[in-house]
Design a protein around this motif. Structure first.
Motif, short mmCIF file in Angstrom:
data_model
loop_
_atom_site.label_atom_id
_atom_site.label_comp_id
_atom_site.label_asym_id
_atom_site.label_seq_id
_atom_site.Cartn_x
_atom_site.Cartn_y
_atom_site.Cartn_z
N MET A 35 0.85 -1.19 0.00
CA MET A 35 0.00 0.00 0.00
C MET A 35 0.88 1.23 0.00
O MET A 35 1.71 1.41 0.87
CB MET A 35 -0.89 -0.04 1.26
N SER A 36 0.75 2.06 -0.98
CA SER A 36 1.52 3.29 -0.95
C SER A 36 0.59 4.48 -1.14
O SER A 36 -0.28 4.47 -2.00
CB SER A 36 2.61 3.27 -2.03
N ALA A 37 0.77 5.46 -0.31
CA ALA A 37 -0.10 6.64 -0.33
C ALA A 37 0.61 7.78 -1.05
O ALA A 37 1.83 7.75 -1.22
CB ALA A 37 -0.45 7.05 1.10
N ALA A 38 -0.16 8.75 -1.51
CA ALA A 38 0.41 9.87 -2.24
C ALA A 38 0.24 11.15 -1.44
O ALA A 38 -0.86 11.46 -0.99
CB ALA A 38 -0.29 10.01 -3.59
N PRO A 39 1.31 11.89 -1.21
CA PRO A 39 1.21 13.13 -0.45
C PRO A 39 0.73 14.29 -1.32
O PRO A 39 1.11 14.38 -2.49
CB PRO A 39 2.65 13.37 0.00
N ILE A 40 -0.07 15.16 -0.75
CA ILE A 40 -0.40 16.42 -1.43
C ILE A 40 -0.37 17.53 -0.39
O ILE A 40 -0.35 17.27 0.81
CB ILE A 40 -1.80 16.40 -2.09
N HIS A 41 -0.34 18.75 -0.86
CA HIS A 41 -0.41 19.90 0.06
C HIS A 41 -1.67 20.68 -0.21
O HIS A 41 -2.00 20.98 -1.35
CB HIS A 41 0.82 20.79 -0.11
N LEU A 42 -2.35 20.97 0.87
CA LEU A 42 -3.55 21.79 0.79
C LEU A 42 -3.24 23.01 1.64
O LEU A 42 -3.15 22.90 2.86
CB LEU A 42 -4.73 21.00 1.37
N GLY A 43 -3.02 24.17 0.99
CA GLY A 43 -2.52 25.30 1.74
C GLY A 43 -1.19 24.90 2.34
O GLY A 43 -0.31 24.37 1.66
N ALA A 44 -1.07 25.07 3.66
CA ALA A 44 0.19 24.74 4.32
C ALA A 44 0.19 23.31 4.87
O ALA A 44 1.18 22.86 5.42
CB ALA A 44 0.45 25.74 5.46
N GLU A 45 -0.94 22.64 4.75
CA GLU A 45 -1.06 21.32 5.37
C GLU A 45 -0.65 20.21 4.42
O GLU A 45 -0.97 20.24 3.24
CB GLU A 45 -2.50 21.09 5.86
N ARG A 46 0.00 19.22 4.99
CA ARG A 46 0.43 18.08 4.20
C ARG A 46 -0.51 16.89 4.46
O ARG A 46 -0.68 16.47 5.61
CB ARG A 46 1.85 17.72 4.57
N LEU A 47 -1.13 16.37 3.40
CA LEU A 47 -2.08 15.27 3.53
C LEU A 47 -1.59 14.08 2.72
O LEU A 47 -0.79 14.22 1.80
CB LEU A 47 -3.46 15.69 3.01
N MET A 48 -2.09 12.91 3.09
CA MET A 48 -1.73 11.70 2.35
C MET A 48 -3.02 11.10 1.76
O MET A 48 -3.99 10.89 2.48
CB MET A 48 -1.10 10.66 3.27
N LEU A 49 -2.98 10.83 0.46
CA LEU A 49 -4.13 10.17 -0.17
C LEU A 49 -3.89 8.66 -0.12
O LEU A 49 -2.81 8.18 -0.47
CB LEU A 49 -4.28 10.63 -1.62
N GLU A 50 -4.92 7.94 0.27
CA GLU A 50 -4.80 6.50 0.51
C GLU A 50 -5.52 5.76 -0.63
O GLU A 50 -6.64 6.13 -0.98
CB GLU A 50 -5.50 6.21 1.85
N PRO A 51 -4.90 4.71 -1.22
CA PRO A 51 -5.55 4.01 -2.34
C PRO A 51 -6.89 3.38 -1.97
O PRO A 51 -7.68 3.04 -2.84
CB PRO A 51 -4.54 2.92 -2.72
N GLY A 52 -7.15 3.23 -0.67
CA GLY A 52 -8.45 2.71 -0.24
C GLY A 52 -9.55 3.76 -0.31
O GLY A 52 -10.70 3.47 -0.01
N GLY A 53 -9.21 5.01 -0.66
CA GLY A 53 -10.22 6.03 -0.82
C GLY A 53 -10.33 7.01 0.34
O GLY A 53 -11.30 7.76 0.42
N ALA A 54 -9.35 7.00 1.26
CA ALA A 54 -9.38 7.91 2.42
C ALA A 54 -8.28 8.95 2.26
O ALA A 54 -7.31 8.75 1.54
CB ALA A 54 -9.16 7.13 3.70
N VAL A 55 -8.45 10.10 2.97
CA VAL A 55 -7.36 11.07 3.08
C VAL A 55 -6.90 11.07 4.54
O VAL A 55 -7.71 10.97 5.46
CB VAL A 55 -7.76 12.48 2.60
N LEU A 56 -5.58 11.15 4.72
CA LEU A 56 -5.01 11.12 6.06
C LEU A 56 -4.31 12.45 6.32
O LEU A 56 -3.68 13.02 5.41
CB LEU A 56 -3.99 9.99 6.17
#
Lengths: 830, 245
Positions: free
Chosen positions: B1-22
């Motif tokens: 399982m590998s998640a993809a990081p993104i930035h929303l404003g100053a916050e760093r989030l991880m997108l999960e292949p199961g359909g969740a954001v962390l």
């Protein structure tokens, strides 16, 4: 044995200068004795009149109000046309017989009037009959029925529409005991199955067979393109100049092709050359009905010189004026070819003229094989199969909508329909439970059940809402999600429809060929796309799922036999002879039985070419199974491609031990695992779910928002497969897929036949016979199931490269400067 | 399982292949559009769909919770398919939600399908959930920044090798993130539909859900459609020229 015609019929025949044909008198005699009849005759034999004569004679002798005869045809247009033709004798003889049609096009007012005062003769379709028998008035409506006439029986039996009609007839057998059936059919490969289909007991009892043999055999020739003979390709466009010459030389020509895409391309190609602007039209199943009818009317009026058509013109009205038929590309089967050839010259005493135009070398062999098959009278067609449980489910609910029934009685009744003659108690029970409350092992829906059982054990429908909903969803033809194509601007008409997935691949400005025009995509609207005429660039051509039918077993056997018998080669054009001679000296000939497998390196991969001759569908399935097995053997397969004749794989390592690769256990575990995931099974499930009524096509009050009401069948499939793998709809799905898209029966038979008869030839380079299939690589899209992720990964890399992103491409877009790919295992929040 | 990081404003989030954001900084996980009891809602209208959809959806949620053990779990609305959905939920599923609520703080953001708090279920119900620099709401608002939402059930079609692969997906730019639907019976809306594209006037990226990983493609949003036109000529093989993303 033939009797004579009573008056005023004899006089009417005489005034027209006609002599009643023996089969017409035979059918009349049998029918008046209360027997059912299967009449098989070539086209142009006056079959339809033979079917109606007994009814007209009876109605003349003893006029009575109410419905006397029901005529069922697979085509709405045919019903309407027959109604018109039937009015001529009725009026000329002054018979007081009423004739009306009842199809999906019949207005509500007309239906209501028919309910109150039924005509003596009603012409309808299997779907409209299903609606009629689902109504509470059905018992009264059909009580007076004496005869059912089924036209084109050979085209209905063995299909889901045929299953539906058989169940409808079984119902009529209860509502009108003693009703006789007259089946009208072209000559068919499995006549016993048709006799059973027509019979009242589903097993062939009480049916007299009347056969019209002969007619003049058709005159069929092969025409090759000028210049070199193509190695591959199926469109046959190289022959367009010669096709146009043939059109010019004849009065009216039907140019039959195998797919809708091919129709569009051939039509364009002909018009590029058509300097005299001969009136040439196009006709296929995705065109707007208006457009099709316009073409049909122009044909009937003799205003056209040619029509480029798909199977949409295989059946239908007798055009009379068609002088010749051209078949572009492989004929695929003898029965189908005969059906098409029969469209030319609907007269039994003159030979129909037809020209076969092969598109490549293998098709040259196939055309020759087909001509031999026609001469030998070797018809092909699938053996009879068991009726679909999904169709049964639709019927069971329909019967309940008409009135209460006892399950035991209904079980006996449906077994009098030949497709369900062997229906097991378990299947019937499961279908009934599915209709009642879903038939799920988790009993969650008892408050939503559609049927209930009363104190006498009779099954009743839960209210009028269920019935209304059911009637809106009757029918067994399930279409892919389609999108209408409309010309932009005021008064821009609808041209027809294309599959939704084709639209998904369009961007603004893309051009494509449709309805014989070059169109430019403008935008997607709610349920249609807007297009304008013209545009530039390489146009796309919409393809349609399931558009191609596979080569039949009989024809494949003939092609093999010819390949293996050099004595027959002098009949072939020189390039084909040379091709076969080279194959014989450089490799081997495929042989009559067994299996020839060639392996050779090319570039940095190793090819394996298997000459199976089992048709595209079987080869696709075989390709999936074979590559999985090669994976397990460590050959690192990279892909495969399948044609009607050959299957080819390529792999990183040279395949060895070929005999073990093709062992019979290939159909074991791999199959189950792959089947369940395959797109074929998902598509089949969707059809089954729609027909069985699990997924609605229409919902009361929501006709316009069809696309929003439907639930994605893949999601339902996933859930059902996990929780109740033996649910009746999944069983129905597997049964359908085994016969249709995956052709499992044919593969099993093939594997059994080739054991210990596999000849593996190692070559240093590609063999002459292998060239065509190698040329197909990249042209044929590989059907994928679980491989979707691999395709996505490939597309992702391509786009990333094109956009100048760093590979491997992660979410490293402009707005995420610091982001990088982080493959991490497990928890991210810890 | 590998998640993809993104930035929303100053916050760093991880997108999960199961359909969740962390959201690692807050130990928060969000999922969207469970549409629990969609099967029974359809059954009430006459389509007796297989009745295991709520169980299947909760299986997915349970897997995500086990894998990431978030302190806060935000359900981004349309958690139930209709107002009466919560009341129809079977005892076994209610119990599972109860167990989940003991392991994580369960936040029900209200949606258009479920505008009221689910009756008799643990957790808190809110119209919007604001934390740090981010707002979690059901439906995206034009012009919002730092917004995480659901509602649209985005899906994307990628043409590949003559076939088209269609998958649920995340859609994101630097201001907003829209999640795919988690429900077992939830279909999708193409990301090119104006309802979604209009929210991304400057384009962005889509992340398609795959087995254990995401597949990422540029997304044009409402900007000029047809990425192929923007690509250097000849970079895509024949038949791949139709990328809309």
């Amino acid at each position: 044995m033939s009797g004579t015609l009573p008056e005023p019929f004899a006089g009417w025949f005489a005034r027209r200068g006609w002599v009643p044909r023996a089969h017409q008198l035979d059918v009349l005699a049998a029918a008046l004795e209360g027997e059912s009849v299967l009449l098989t005759a070539p086209t142009g034999g006056g079959k339809t009149l033979a079917g109606f004569l007994p009814s007209l004679v009876e109605l003349h002798g003893a006029p009575c109000p109410g419905l006397h005869s029901l005529y069922v045809s697979p085509l709405k247009a045919l019903a309407a046309d027959i109604a018109r033709n039937l009015m001529a004798p009725v009026e000329e003889m002054g018979l007081s017989v009423t004739v009306e049609t009842r199809t999906g096009d019949t207005s509500t007012a007309k239906r209501k009037a028919q309910k109150e005062a039924p005509p003596n003769i009603l012409l309808t379709t299997p779907e409209s009959l299903a609606v009629l028998v689902s109504q509470p008035e059905a018992a009264a409506f059909f009580a007076t029925l004496k005869a059912i006439v089924v036209d084109e029986v050979h085209a209905l039996a063995g299909t889901k529409r045929g299953d539906q009609l058989a169940l409808g007839m079984a119902r009529l057998g209860v509502l009108a005991p003693g009703v006789r059936r007259i089946g009208l059919s072209a000559t068919a490969a499995h006549p016993a199955a048709l006799v059973a289909y027509v019979s009242g007991d589903g097993r062939g009892g009480g049916v007299r067979r009347v056969e019209v043999s002969g007619g003049v055999p058709p005159a069929i020739e092969v025409m090759l393109p000028e210049g070199r003979l193509p190695w591959s390709g199926h469109m046959g466009l190289a022959s367009a100049p010669l096709v146009l010459e043939r059109i010019r030389a004849a009065g009216m020509t039907i140019v039959f092709v195998n797919t809708r895409a091919q129709a569009e391309l051939m039509f364009q190609e002909l018009w590029k050359l058509n300097e005299e602007t001969l009136p040439i039209a196009i006709h296929h199943g995705s065109l707007e009905p208006d457009q099709r009818q316009k073409v049909e009317r122009a044909m009937a009026a003799g205003q056209l010189r040619a029509v480029v058509a798909t199977s949409s013109l295989d059946l239908g009205i007798d055009w009379g004026g068609v002088d010749q038929v051209l078949q572009i590309g492989a004929p695929k089967g003898v029965s189908r070819l005969l059906q098409r050839v029969g469209r030319a010259n609907h007269r039994m005493d003159e030979a129909s003229r037809a020209v076969l135009v092969p598109a490549n070398r293998f098709e040259v062999l196939e055309c020759e094989a087909a001509i031999q098959g026609v001469a030998a009278g070797e018809l092909d067609g699938d053996p009879p199969r068991a009726g679909g449980l999904d169709v049964l489910a639709q019927h069971v609910l329909g019967v309940a909508c008409a009135g209460p029934f006892l399950p035991e009685e209904l079980y006996a009744e449906v077994r009098r329909a030949s497709p369900y003659a062997e229906l097991s108690r378990r299947d019937f029970r499961d279908v009934l439970e599915f209709v009642e409350h879903g038939g799920y092992s988790l009993q969650a829906y008892h408050q939503f059940r559609k049927l209930f059982r009363d104190s006498e054990g009779r099954v009743q429908v839960m209210g009028e809402r269920v019935a209304r909903q059911h009637r809106m969803n009757i029918g067994t033809i399930v279409e892919e999600p389609m999108i209408k194509v409309r010309l932009a601007g005021r008064g821009g008409g609808t041209l027809g429809e294309v599959e939704e997935y084709f639209v998904n691949g369009l961007v603004e400005g893309d051009t494509f060929m449709f309805a014989g025009r070059l169109l430019r995509f403008v935008r997607l609207r709610e349920t249609w796309i807007e297009v304008v005429e013209g545009g530039s660039g390489e146009p796309k051509v919409p393809a349609y799922a399931g558009g191609r039918m596979p080569l039949t077993t009989n024809l494949a056997a003939r092609v093999r036999a010819m390949l293996n018998d050099p004595a027959t080669w002098p009949g072939f054009p020189e390039p084909v002879q040379e091709w076969l001679r080279l194959q014989r000296s450089l490799s081997r000939l495929p042989g009559r039985d067994g299996l020839l497998v060639e392996t050779f390196p090319r570039g940095d991969v190793h090819f394996l070419v298997a000459y199976c001759f089992e048709g595209r569908n079987a080869h696709q399935t075989l390709g999936m199974l074979l590559t999985r097995r090669m994976e397990r053997f460590g050959f690192q397969p990279l892909g495969f491609v399948a044609t009607d004749y050959v299957l080819a794989t390529w792999s990183a390592r040279a395949p060895e031990d070929v005999a073990r690769l093709f062992e019979e256990d290939m159909l074991g575990d791999d199959l189950e695992a792959w089947m369940a995931e395959s797109s074929m099974l998902r598509r089949t499930f969707r059809n089954v779910a729609v027909i069985a009524g699990l997924i609605e096509r229409h919902h009361p009050g929501q006709e316009k928002t069809r696309r929003q009401v439907t639930v994605n069948s893949d999601l339902i499939y996933n859930v059902l497969r996990r929780h109740q793998p033996d649910h009746v709809l999944l069983r129905a799905t597997r049964a359908d897929a085994a016969g249709g898209l995956t052709d499992l029966g044919r593969i099993a038979e093939f594997l059994r036949r080739i054991q210990r008869r596999i000849r593996h030839v190692r070559l240093s380079r590609v063999s002459p016979l292998a060239v065509p299939v190698l040329l197909e690589i990249g042209r044929e899209s590989v059907r994928s199931g679980e491989g979707d992720d691999a395709l996505l990964a490939e597309a992702e890399t391509l786009v990333a490269e094109a956009m100048g992103e760093v590979a491997p491409p992660g979410p490293s877009a402009r707005f995420m400067p610091k982001a990088r790919r982080e493959p991490r295992q497990g928890r991210l929040l810890a | 399982m590998s998640a993809a990081p993104i930035h929303l404003g100053a916050e760093r989030l991880m997108l999960e292949p199961g359909g969740a954001v962390l959201w690692p900084a807050q130990k928060l996980m969000a999922v969207a559009d469970l549409h629990l009891e969609k099967g029974s809602a359809a059954a009430a209208k006459g389509s007796l769909l297989p009745p295991w959809d709520s169980a299947a959806t909760l299986d997915r949620l349970a897997l995500l919770l086990r894998r990431h053990r978030p302190a806060v779990t935000v359900l981004l609305g349309d958690s139930f398919h209709d107002r009466a959905g919560a009341a129809r939920l079977a005892a076994a599923e209610r119990e599972r939600l109860g167990l989940m609520a003991r392991a994580t703080r369960l936040v029900w953001v209200l949606g258009n399908h479920d505008p009221e708090a689910p009756s008799g279920l643990p957790g808190e119900a809110v119209a919007e959930f604001v934390l740090g620099g981010l707002v979690f709401r059901h439906q995206a608002r034009p012009g919002a920044k730092g917004e995480v939402s659901g509602h649209f059930h985005p899906k994307a079609s990628i043409p590949a090798r003559g076939a088209t692969v269609v998958r649920p997906c995340f859609v994101a730019d630097s201001r907003r993130l829209i999640l795919p639907a988690l429900g077992a019976y939830t279909g999708g809306l193409d990301v090119h539909d104006p309802a979604i594209a209009g929210l991304f006037p400057r384009g962005g990226r889509v992340f398609l859900l795959g087995q254990g990983r995401l597949f990422s493609f540029p997304y044009q949003g409402r900007a000029a459609r047809g990425a192929a036109e923007a690509l250097p000529a000849g970079t895509l093989p024949a038949g791949q020229g139709a990328f809309k993303l």
